[in-house]
Design a protein around this motif. Structure first.
Motif, short mmCIF file in Angstrom:
data_model
loop_
_atom_site.label_atom_id
_atom_site.label_comp_id
_atom_site.label_asym_id
_atom_site.label_seq_id
_atom_site.Cartn_x
_atom_site.Cartn_y
_atom_site.Cartn_z
N ALA A 299 -74.56 27.24 -20.78
CA ALA A 299 -73.61 27.14 -21.88
C ALA A 299 -74.28 27.21 -23.25
O ALA A 299 -75.33 26.61 -23.48
CB ALA A 299 -72.81 25.85 -21.76
N THR A 300 -73.66 27.98 -24.15
CA THR A 300 -74.10 28.08 -25.55
C THR A 300 -72.88 27.86 -26.44
O THR A 300 -71.78 27.58 -25.96
CB THR A 300 -74.73 29.45 -25.83
N ASP A 301 -73.07 28.03 -27.74
CA ASP A 301 -71.97 27.78 -28.68
C ASP A 301 -70.77 28.67 -28.43
O ASP A 301 -69.62 28.23 -28.54
CB ASP A 301 -72.46 27.99 -30.12
N ILE A 302 -71.01 29.94 -28.07
CA ILE A 302 -69.88 30.84 -27.83
C ILE A 302 -69.05 30.38 -26.64
O ILE A 302 -67.82 30.54 -26.61
CB ILE A 302 -70.37 32.30 -27.63
N CYS A 303 -69.68 29.75 -25.65
CA CYS A 303 -68.97 29.25 -24.47
C CYS A 303 -68.05 28.09 -24.86
O CYS A 303 -66.98 27.93 -24.29
CB CYS A 303 -69.96 28.78 -23.42
N ARG A 304 -68.47 27.31 -25.82
CA ARG A 304 -67.69 26.14 -26.25
C ARG A 304 -66.53 26.54 -27.17
O ARG A 304 -65.58 25.78 -27.34
CB ARG A 304 -68.60 25.14 -26.96
N GLN A 305 -66.63 27.72 -27.77
CA GLN A 305 -65.65 28.12 -28.78
C GLN A 305 -64.67 29.19 -28.30
O GLN A 305 -63.50 29.18 -28.70
CB GLN A 305 -66.38 28.62 -30.03
N THR A 306 -65.15 30.10 -27.47
CA THR A 306 -64.33 31.26 -27.08
C THR A 306 -64.17 31.34 -25.56
O THR A 306 -65.16 31.30 -24.84
CB THR A 306 -64.97 32.57 -27.59
N GLU A 307 -62.95 31.49 -25.13
CA GLU A 307 -62.69 31.61 -23.68
C GLU A 307 -63.04 33.03 -23.22
O GLU A 307 -62.54 34.01 -23.78
CB GLU A 307 -61.23 31.31 -23.38
N PRO A 308 -63.90 33.17 -22.21
CA PRO A 308 -64.27 34.51 -21.74
C PRO A 308 -63.15 35.15 -20.93
O PRO A 308 -62.38 34.47 -20.27
CB PRO A 308 -65.49 34.22 -20.85
N LYS A 309 -63.08 36.47 -21.02
CA LYS A 309 -62.09 37.22 -20.25
C LYS A 309 -62.70 37.72 -18.95
O LYS A 309 -63.91 37.93 -18.86
CB LYS A 309 -61.58 38.41 -21.08
N LEU A 310 -61.85 37.92 -17.96
CA LEU A 310 -62.31 38.43 -16.67
C LEU A 310 -62.59 39.92 -16.84
O LEU A 310 -61.67 40.72 -17.05
CB LEU A 310 -61.23 38.20 -15.61
N GLU A 311 -63.87 40.31 -16.76
CA GLU A 311 -64.26 41.70 -17.00
C GLU A 311 -64.94 42.29 -15.77
O GLU A 311 -65.68 41.61 -15.06
CB GLU A 311 -65.21 41.77 -18.19
N ARG A 312 -64.72 43.58 -15.55
CA ARG A 312 -65.25 44.29 -14.40
C ARG A 312 -66.76 44.54 -14.57
O ARG A 312 -67.21 44.97 -15.62
CB ARG A 312 -64.53 45.62 -14.23
N LYS A 313 -67.52 44.26 -13.52
CA LYS A 313 -68.96 44.47 -13.52
C LYS A 313 -69.34 45.39 -12.36
O LYS A 313 -68.49 46.06 -11.78
CB LYS A 313 -69.69 43.12 -13.40
N ALA A 314 -70.63 45.42 -12.03
CA ALA A 314 -71.09 46.26 -10.93
C ALA A 314 -70.64 45.70 -9.58
O ALA A 314 -70.24 44.53 -9.47
CB ALA A 314 -72.62 46.36 -10.97
N GLY A 316 -68.09 46.15 -7.87
CA GLY A 316 -66.69 45.79 -7.71
C GLY A 316 -66.34 44.38 -8.11
O GLY A 316 -65.22 43.92 -7.90
N GLN A 317 -67.30 43.64 -8.68
CA GLN A 317 -67.04 42.27 -9.08
C GLN A 317 -66.47 42.20 -10.49
O GLN A 317 -66.76 43.04 -11.34
CB GLN A 317 -68.34 41.45 -9.02
N SER A 318 -65.65 41.18 -10.72
CA SER A 318 -65.16 40.86 -12.06
C SER A 318 -65.49 39.41 -12.33
O SER A 318 -65.35 38.57 -11.44
CB SER A 318 -63.65 41.09 -12.17
N VAL A 319 -65.94 39.11 -13.55
CA VAL A 319 -66.37 37.75 -13.86
C VAL A 319 -65.95 37.38 -15.27
O VAL A 319 -65.93 38.23 -16.17
CB VAL A 319 -67.91 37.60 -13.68
N ALA A 320 -65.59 36.10 -15.46
CA ALA A 320 -65.25 35.57 -16.77
C ALA A 320 -66.40 34.71 -17.25
O ALA A 320 -66.42 33.49 -17.03
CB ALA A 320 -63.96 34.77 -16.70
N CYS A 321 -67.40 35.33 -17.86
CA CYS A 321 -68.58 34.60 -18.33
C CYS A 321 -69.23 35.39 -19.47
O CYS A 321 -69.39 36.60 -19.38
CB CYS A 321 -69.60 34.42 -17.19
#
Length: 324
Positions: A299-314, A316-321
């Motif tokens: 966790a960093t400051d952006i994690c505490r302030q902004t909610e991550p969106k579920l985004e497509r990665k390699a 076939g995985q999607s992750v919200a981080c």
């Protein structure tokens, strides 16, 4: 599910919020966001495993799909636009195409009804076939789930836990659904009986072309039965992907925590736990930004302030981080 194939079931931004009330006049003082913007899809003949800690909203998601709890927002679509439910209004046709197997085979059956009446109940409610046709269908279902014909006149208390779950499965199959919500269907059973029920579900899927939403906290079971996996934390899906990708290379720190928490059958294989806090936030007061940041070593400051969106990665995985 194939990339180009239309999903059998699509869930879009599903929310289930429960009001917290207090005082003589039961004034609303807050809410529990049990399910808070969940989206996923399930293809024909596919099993999606939904995993997460107790209280993360897994079972509430399944109950909302069935209309057994009222959704606050969201959209549930079956076969394109053919069956659409919104704001908890579940049409009768949707109920016929989606059924549920409950976690507890003891309390989910009416103790005053015989087995044949329990299994026939969906047919009676929806007015399917004549009396003779219903009787024949019940006999077929009893045989299909591995029970004897002479057990049709027995009551639930005369069966073991595994046999009761077979009755629940037969009842779920009565209306010939396309998809079945399996709400921790083996967690209340002995290990040997679990294997029998899981094998039965796999055989039925092959024979009838069923799709499953398999809700469980047992990662070993989910790995065995699922094609794809969705990981849930505090009412949100934080990672989805093919089973092999999730179990071999999880992207979200919470997914990795779950996998490291699972017991290993190999005495020489010891999980290495990272410094993760056990202080789970309350669903009534979720942290700002990423809900997992209070326990996450990345966790960093952006994690505490902004909610991550579920985004497509390699893979076939999607992750919200923010860091993956």
């Amino acid at each position: 599910m194939s990339e180009n194939a239309a999903p059998l079931l699509s869930v879009e931004n599903l929310k289930v919020h429960f009001a917290i009330r207090a005082g003589i006049f039961q004034r609303r003082i807050g809410e529990v966001k049990a399910v808070d913007g969940v989206s996923f899809s399930i293809g024909s003949g596919e099993t999606l495993g939904l995993v997460g800690e107790s209280g993360c909203g897994k079972s509430t998601t399944g109950l909302a799909l069935m209309g057994l709890v009222r959704s606050t927002d969201g959209r549930i679509v079956m076969h394109g636009a053919e069956h659409v439910t919104q704001m908890g209004n579940v049409p009768r046709s949707h109920r016929r195409r989606m059924q549920i197997i409950f976690q507890d085979p003891f309390s989910s059956l009416n103790p005053r009804q015989k087995v044949r009446d329990i299994i026939r109940a969906p047919l009676d409610i929806h007015g399917v076939g004549s009396i003779e046709e219903r009787r024949a269908e019940v006999a077929k279902l009893i045989s299909l789930v591995g029970l004897r014909p002479d057990q049709a006149d027995n009551f639930p208390h005369q069966f073991s836990g595994g046999q009761r779950q077979r009755i629940g499965i037969a009842r779920a199959l009565a209306l010939k659904p396309d998809i079945i919500v399996c709400d921790e269907p083996v967690s209340a059973l002995d290990v040997s009986v679990q294997a029998q029920i899981l094998n039965l579900l796999a055989d039925l899927q092959k024979e009838l072309g069923l799709s499953y939403l398999f809700i469980s906290h047992d990662l070993g079971v989910v790995e065995h039965v699922s094609h794809r996996v969705a990981v849930m934390y505090l009412g949100k899906i934080v990672e989805t992907g093919p089973k092999k990708a999730i179990f071999s290379k999880p992207l979200h720190p919470y997914s990795g925590l779950l996998l490291r928490s699972a017991p290993s059958h190999d005495p020489h294989h010891r999980h290495k736990f990272s410094a993760v806090s056990d202080d789970i936030p309350s669903a009534t007061r979720k942290p700002s930004g990423c809900a997992f940041h209070t326990r996450c070593p990345l966790a960093t400051d952006i994690c505490r302030q902004t909610e991550p969106k579920l985004e497509r990665k390699a893979d076939g995985q999607s992750v919200a981080c923010h860091h993956r």
